[in-house]
Write an enzyme that holds these catalytic residues in place. Structure first.
Site, PDB file in Angstrom:
ATOM      1  CD  GLU A   1      37.836  40.342  37.934  1.00 46.11           C
ATOM      2  OE1 GLU A   1      38.770  39.514  37.865  1.00 46.11           O
ATOM      3  OE2 GLU A   1      37.377  40.761  39.005  1.00 46.11           O
TER       4      GLU A   1
ATOM      5  N   GLY B   1      22.684  42.226  25.730  1.00 47.09           N
ATOM      6  CA  GLY B   1      22.667  42.301  27.192  1.00 47.09           C
ATOM      7  C   GLY B   1      21.752  43.380  27.714  1.00 47.09           C
ATOM      8  CB  ILE B   2      18.819  45.139  26.218  1.00 46.54           C
ATOM      9  CG1 ILE B   2      18.120  46.482  26.492  1.00 46.54           C
ATOM     10  CG2 ILE B   2      17.810  44.015  25.999  1.00 46.54           C
ATOM     11  CD1 ILE B   2      17.310  46.995  25.318  1.00 46.54           C
TER      12      ILE B   2
ATOM     13  CE1 TYR C   1      33.036  38.749  32.465  1.00 45.38           C
ATOM     14  CE2 TYR C   1      34.747  39.716  33.838  1.00 45.38           C
ATOM     15  CZ  TYR C   1      33.626  39.857  33.034  1.00 45.38           C
ATOM     16  OH  TYR C   1      33.106  41.111  32.817  1.00 45.38           O
TER      17      TYR C   1
ATOM     18  CB  SER D   1      36.056  43.358  32.546  1.00 41.53           C
ATOM     19  OG  SER D   1      36.161  43.077  33.919  1.00 41.53           O
TER      20      SER D   1
END
Length: 356
Positions: A138, A14-15, A159, A136
């Site tokens: 979430e 995820g860079i 997610y 997260s």
């Protein structure tokens, strides 16, 4: 800026995202050799790290990009063997909560099972490294605030559920295999590099365009949701601190603030001298099937054990993002990136690209 090589090598999945770009910037400034996982695409998808690009043929190059995907476990094992990282940061995911309702299977495969593939690649390759999992807020979902490391999970989206899976897999590899693996449970953290479909950036980008006369309205969903929004560069510095600890553990990072989406809207529009009620419209398409009413974090453990504490509160964050979006619009069509103004943040990047 002269930087001494630290002897450490980091792999960042995820860079090319918000967090990945700031983390790469931070680690390069600390003298790391940084490797990033990117997906092959027909169009360029590296705009957030273009200012960090280095010709791999250069003897001074410390940033290297590799094609790969969290859905391809064999490729991950190969990269572990080749790179031999001392630190692995798993920031890759299908990270949009609303989109996870439209793509639940893909979200589960990348955000959830992808973390397991990466941990298994570390194990199979026999790499002696420290592993960071981007968890997260979430995951807490419907559990009432304030939320900390002991708060039960009650995810309210595909997610959030995928992140819960990744969280427990990380703990299992830590306890089962002795992997130095940590979960960073980060509450909402935003910046000028946030994706344009995320609500905070959608708001500040709209403010800039409305002020410039390019648009007149922005369409939003639930304005009553309460969130704890912080400044992303501070949070990636917290990620790094977690992997420097003596023992692996899980940490919440948050400001402790409680802004509604409406509060963020008001702050952003007022900063630009605009009346938000003249420009904001409601669209039910942006509502989630199951809503998360309030996420407010308690980061006291991170402060006590890591010395980490957020300094940028949500109102200041909104103003930072509005100013950056106005500046970005002024530089439209030319290379541009935001410069982090935090004390002690390294000044790295291509001098040929304008910062603000």
């Amino acid at each position: 800026m002269n930087i001494t090589f630290s002897g450490k090598t980091a792999l960042i999945t995820g860079i090319t995202g918000q967090d990945g770009s700031y983390l790469a910037e931070l680690l390069l400034g600390k003298g790391y050799e940084v490797h990033g996982l990117i997906r092959r695409a027909s169009t360029f998808n590296t705009s957030r790290i273009d200012h960090l690009y280095q010709d791999p043929h250069s003897e001074d190059a410390k940033l290297f990009l590799h094609y790969g995907d969290l859905s391809d476990g064999a490729r991950l094992v190969t990269l572990m063997h080749e790179i031999q990282p001392t630190e692995v940061y798993n920031l890759a995911a299908q990270s949009h909560v609303r989109v996870s309702f439209d793509e639940p299977e893909h979200t589960g495969d990348t955000t959830g099972v992808g973390a397991m593939r990466l941990l298994e690649a570390v194990r199979l390759a026999g790499v002696d490294c420290r592993y960071y999992q981007a968890s997260s807020s979430e995951m807490f979902g419907a559990t009432p605030p304030p939320q900390n490391e002991e708060t039960p999970f009650y995810p309210r989206s595909p997610y959030g559920a995928a992140k819960v899976y990744a969280y427990w897999v990380t703990k299992n590899y830590r306890e089962g295999y002795g992997t130095f693996a940590v979960n960073g449970i980060l509450f909402n953290h935003e910046s000028p590099r946030r994706g344009e479909t995320f609500v905070t950036r959608k708001i500040t980008r709209a403010v800039a365009r409305i002020k410039a006369g390019l648009e007149d309205h922005v369409y939003l969903g639930n304005l009553d949701a309460v969130r704890d929004w912080g400044y992303a560069p501070e949070y990636v510095e917290g990620m790094w601190r977690m992997l420097q600890a003596d023992e692996p553990d899980d940490f919440v990072l948050a400001t402790g603030g409680n802004f509604t989406v409406r509060d963020f809207v008001v702050t952003a529009f007022e900063h630009a001298g605009l009346d938000w009620e003249k420009h904001v419209r409601f669209d039910e398409r942006y509502l989630r099937p199951t809503e998360v009413d309030a996420l407010i974090g308690d980061a006291s453990k991170a402060e006590a054990k890591l010395g980490w504490k957020a300094t940028v509160q949500t109102d200041e964050l909104a103003r930072i993002m509005v100013d950056a979006d106005i500046a970005a619009l002024e530089h439209e069509g030319r290379p541009w990136y935001d410069q982090v103004g935090l004390e002690g943040w390294p000044k790295v990047g291509n001098p040929g690209i304008t910062g603000v």
